[in-house]
Design an enzyme around this catalytic site. Structure first.
Site, PDB file in Angstrom:
ATOM      1  N   GLU A 322      31.486  29.321  50.949  1.00 29.59           N
ATOM      2  CA  GLU A 322      30.082  28.967  51.159  1.00 29.59           C
ATOM      3  C   GLU A 322      29.960  27.695  51.989  1.00 29.59           C
ATOM      4  OE1 GLU A 322      26.672  29.994  48.221  1.00 29.59           O
ATOM      5  OE2 GLU A 322      27.185  27.895  47.831  1.00 29.59           O
ATOM      6  N   HIS A 351      53.480  42.039  40.930  1.00 32.72           N
ATOM      7  CA  HIS A 351      53.507  43.467  40.633  1.00 32.72           C
ATOM      8  C   HIS A 351      52.258  44.144  41.180  1.00 32.72           C
ATOM      9  CE1 HIS A 351      56.938  42.928  37.875  1.00 32.72           C
ATOM     10  NE2 HIS A 351      56.377  41.749  37.660  1.00 32.72           N
ATOM     11  N   LYS A 455      18.704  36.367  49.976  1.00 32.85           N
ATOM     12  CA  LYS A 455      17.625  36.315  48.982  1.00 32.85           C
ATOM     13  C   LYS A 455      16.334  36.901  49.555  1.00 32.85           C
ATOM     14  CE  LYS A 455      19.314  32.214  46.512  1.00 32.85           C
ATOM     15  NZ  LYS A 455      19.038  30.796  46.197  1.00 32.85           N
TER      16      LYS A 455
END
EC number: 5.3.1.9
Length: 530
Positions: A322, A351, A455
């Protein structure tokens, strides 16, 4: 490079601080000859910018704001006496409030002590507190801690089911600077409903961390919540963990917040140095610059060899991505900057995806986090002369060597043990590294225009949903495909969004929308149930 040469390179490039018990090893970053000297003028400029920031210069010109998260652990550094006093008094209030909760002076309405703590926030209002809680929490916690960190109804139901009957002894902390963050508002409303259904008065359990005069501040005052703590406009969400955002949850959980702040403060002092080889944050920033070519050309893979640091990669994702992920630089040039961050934990990742790291596409560098102390108390020998912790250390060293053997670069950060001091130091180390790197690549680390765009787009979707529901209710006998609905609304360009909204509405009973399924999903027909 031979092992003996690598050892000499390690000694030459290692940063170690005995006071912090912190090491930063950049020996597996292939700085070319003269690179540090070449970058020195740019670093000196970055140091000057950082000094100006700490003295109160407007570092976020988009919002005409100072950036003062460093003052949170050194109030005397704040440029105004009033700010210093407010920081100091807030910390005292946090400690007093937590002490009153632990002692039962602030208790649930039935007189019992609070046993559980529900934090409602998103982004920096959750990621920092979650990281601190997970890294430092344990069986001795004063309160069990839970989070609403999304607007996912099922996720909130899951948390509430785990809290169960302890809801009546649950303290709720709602964190939102503006008070208008929709995810946090939704979480608060969901929590309020859960309390009301249980016959409980929400306000008697609630605390706010918010900006002065915000919508949330007004609600808390009007309803006489248990307390309100400040969020200042000069502290960004992703750097707020040493403000009330992080300190209040930590103190309530039982974590020593003074030691957390002490670790951050001590690291801040080290990272103010203008001698680059004596500044661990500068060494990190240089490593990132070289590894990514200063253009985000490679991703950062974070591999902490400690289960308690599992959430560190999520915390750093926000802090780094950000802050650095910007389309434009500070001069308005289109640069598309940023460093992608991802990771899990070692040795689990050996793994999982380390196979690709060693032998696949070379589009990354690694940051290893090593913790020297395995556990409290003695360890079992899982085989003669070796413990589980010995194996963890061996897997870390083996992976580091195996990757470098293939030319895969890495940085290693080592701390002696996990404690409030070391966690505070890690937080401060990365905050400073991000700021210095942003200066090196000339981007504003302290705004987030892309988040605001998202937003606004979400708001447009919800507005369109309202129009769709209204159209269906006005014509209860008519069925619509997505295309037909888009045309009816005179929004043909939004047909895909209309289709996705209709599909979601029909999957949930809340809006009374049904679907007639056709062979092709985009020909499904939707109507109001009436």
């Amino acid at each position: 490079m031979q092992k003996k040469q690598l050892w000499e390179r390690y000694k030459n490039l290692l940063y170690h601080d005995a006071e912090l018990e912190l090491s930063v090893d950049t020996s597996r970053i292939d700085f070319p000859e003269g690179f540090l000297e070449e970058m020195e003028p740019r670093l000196q400029q970055a140091y000057q910018e950082m000094e100006a920031l700490e003295k109160g210069a407007v570092a976020n010109p988009d919002e005409n704001r100072m950036v003062g998260h460093y003052w949170l652990r050194a109030p005397e550094q704040a440029p105004e006496a009033a700010l210093s006093e407010e920081i100091t008094s807030t910390l005292a209030a946090i400690k007093a409030f937590a002490s009153s909760v632990h002692g039962g002076n602030i208790a649930a309405p039935d007189g019992h002590r609070f046993t559980d703590l529900l934090i409602i926030g998103i982004g920096g209002s959750a990621l920092g507190p979650q990281f601190v809680a997970d890294s430092l929490g344990g069986p001795g916690d004063r309160l069990r801690i839970w989070f609403f960190d999304n607007t996912d109804p099922d996720g909130m139901d899951k948390v509430l089911s785990r809290i169960g009957t302890a809801l009546k002894q649950t303290l709720v902390v709602v964190i939102s600077k503006s008070g208008g963050t929709k995810e946090t508002r939704n979480g608060m409303l969901e929590a309020r409903r859960a309390f009301e259904r249980a016959g409980l008065h929400f306000a008697a359990h609630a605390v706010a961390v918010t900006g002065s005069g915000s919508e949330l501040d007004g609600t808390a005052s009007w309803e006489s919540w248990l307390g309100v703590f400040p969020m200042w406009d000069w502290v960004g969400g992703r750097t707020s963990v040493t403000s009330a955002v992080g300190l209040l949850p930590a103190a309530l959980q039982g974590i020593d917040v003074e030691r957390l702040l002490a670790g951050a403060r001590a690291c801040d002092q080290k990272t103010r140095s203008r001698v680059t080889r004596e500044n661990p944050a500068a060494l990190l920033a240089l490593s990132w610059f070289h590894a990514t070519r200063g253009k985000g050309a490679r991703d950062m893979v974070l591999l902490p060899y400690k289960d308690r640091l599992l959430l560190f990669s999520r915390y750093l994702q926000q802090l780094i991505m950000e802050s650095l992920g910007k389309e434009l630089d500070r001069d308005g040039n289109r640069v598309l900057q940023g460093i992608a961050v991802y990771g899990n934990k070692g040795s689990t990742d050996q793994h999982a995806y380390v196979q690709q790291l060693r032998e696949g596409v070379h589009n990354f560098f690694v940051t290893f986090i090593e913790v020297l102390k395995d556990r409290e108390g003695p360890s079992l020998e899982v085989e003669p002369g070796a413990t589980s912790g010995d194996y963890l250390s061996g897997f870390f060293q083996g992976t580091r060597a195996a990757l470098y053997e293939k030319g895969r670069e890495s940085v290693t950060i080592t701390v002696r043990e996990l404690s409030p001091v070391s966690i505070g130091a890690l937080i401060a180390l990365y905050e400073r590294a991000v700021g210095l790197y942003a200066s090196l690549v000339n981007v504003n680390a302290y705004h987030q225009p892309g988040v605001e765009a998202g937003k606004k787009a979400a708001g447009a979707v919800l507005k369109l949903q309202g129009e769709i529901v209204e159209m269906l209710r006005r014509q209860p006998n008519r069925e619509f495909t997505g295309e037909e609905m888009a045309l009816a609304l005179a929004r043909p360009e939004e047909v895909e969004t209309v289709f996705m909204i209709l599909r979601h509405l029909a999957a949930n009973g809340d809006h009374g929308v049904s679907v007639t399924v056709k062979d092709k999903i985009w020909e499904n027909k939707y109507r109001s149930k009436g």
